[in-house]
Design an enzyme around this catalytic site. Structure first.
Site, PDB file in Angstrom:
ATOM      1  CG  ASP A 177     -15.766 -19.959  -6.617  1.00 52.93           C
ATOM      2  OD1 ASP A 177     -14.754 -19.983  -5.897  1.00 52.93           O
ATOM      3  OD2 ASP A 177     -15.956 -19.084  -7.498  1.00 52.93           O
TER       4      ASP A 177
ATOM      5  CG  ASP B 142     -14.078 -12.887  -6.480  1.00 55.32           C
ATOM      6  OD1 ASP B 142     -15.056 -12.365  -7.042  1.00 55.32           O
ATOM      7  OD2 ASP B 142     -12.993 -12.287  -6.327  1.00 55.32           O
TER       8      ASP B 142
ATOM      9  CE  LYS C 106     -12.179 -23.410  -5.135  1.00 50.56           C
ATOM     10  NZ  LYS C 106     -13.326 -22.482  -5.239  1.00 50.56           N
TER      11      LYS C 106
ATOM     12  CG  ASP D  59     -16.361 -17.893 -11.289  1.00 52.92           C
ATOM     13  OD1 ASP D  59     -16.133 -18.341 -10.138  1.00 52.92           O
ATOM     14  OD2 ASP D  59     -15.570 -17.156 -11.889  1.00 52.92           O
TER      15      ASP D  59
END
EC number: 3.1.3.-
Length: 256
Positions: free
Chosen positions: A10, A12, A183, A208
């Site tokens: 990922d 951000d 996603k 995250d």
């Protein structure tokens, strides 16, 4: 910890937080590069071309990669449609340049009245007329595709509408659910695996956000690594029925 042949990562919250650097992220990517382990940044951003992601990483976070390391939901959507097309290449799109470029690069052309597909993503200049064209085309039988279900995006003003909010309006108008690509759906992950030419038991998904990144890995059936530098917290994850394969507070804790 297993030795994985590839990494899906990922952006951000994992590589950076908004405009804030995460120093461990740079070290993590450099270790992957030193060991020549292939990786892809898998992002739900459909508005930008991969080069814009590359430039942002280099100019703002001192992380240096190539276009080949970036896989956006726009690219995944184009790849998914190319697999369905069977000669049908007409599409009506609500979206930004990154999405439209990805589709045209795969040989699709834009048709307003009777397209084979309607693809809806984030569009900063969306209008009633665009919604009207999309709704009518779907009612006529066009297959309805949504780039990703993110209802909100964080920016300096707060949580603003994301692609999922735009798609939801079309769903409401048509009484049809979109097929989502990004996603946490498995579609973008399957296409990313194909790009790496690896199997799901050979890669790990790193992110995250449990609801998008980790859930995408779970839906694909691959191992997952959550890093607590962004959205999800250990308390939130502890309440989930299916836990990530691994949990770390910093990517510095992960051994390659």
């Amino acid at each position: 910890m297993r030795n994985y042949k590839g990494y899906l990562i990922d952006l951000d919250g994992t590589m950076y937080r908004g405009k804030e650097k995460i120093p461990a992220a740079k070290r993590f990517i450099e270790k992957l590069q030193d060991k020549k382990i292939p990786f892809l940044f898998v992002t739900n951003n459909s508005t930008q071309e991969p080069q814009a992601v590359v430039d942002n990483l280099a100019n703002n976070f001192d992380i240096h990669v190539t276009r080949e390391n970036v896989y956006t939901t726009a690219l995944a959507t184009a790849d998914y449609l190319a697999g369905l097309a069977k000669g049908k290449k007409s599409v009506y799109t609500i979206g930004e340049f990154g999405l439209k470029k990805a589709l045209t690069d795969k040989g699709f052309y834009f048709e307003e009245k009777n397209p084979a597909y309607v693809v809806v993503g984030l569009d900063y200049d969306v209008t009633y007329h665009k919604f009207e064209l999309a709704t009518l085309a779907i009612k006529r039988g066009a297959k309805f595709i949504g780039t990703n279900a993110d209802t909100n995006l964080p920016n300096e003003r707060g949580l603003v509408p994301g692609a999922g909010s735009i798609i939801a309006l079309v769903e409401c108008a048509t009484q049809q659910k979109a097929t989502y690509v990004g996603k946490p759906e498995a579609i973008i992950m399957e296409k990313a695996l194909a790009k790496l030419n690896l199997q799901k038991d050979e890669v790990i998904m790193v992110g995250d956000n449990y609801m998008t990144d980790i859930s995408a890995g779970i839906n694909l059936g691959t191992d997952t690594l959550i890093v607590y530098t962004g959205v999800s917290t250990p308390k939130q994850v502890s309440q989930k029925d299916i836990k990530p394969t691994y949990e770390v507070n910093s990517l510095d804790e992960w051994s390659l």
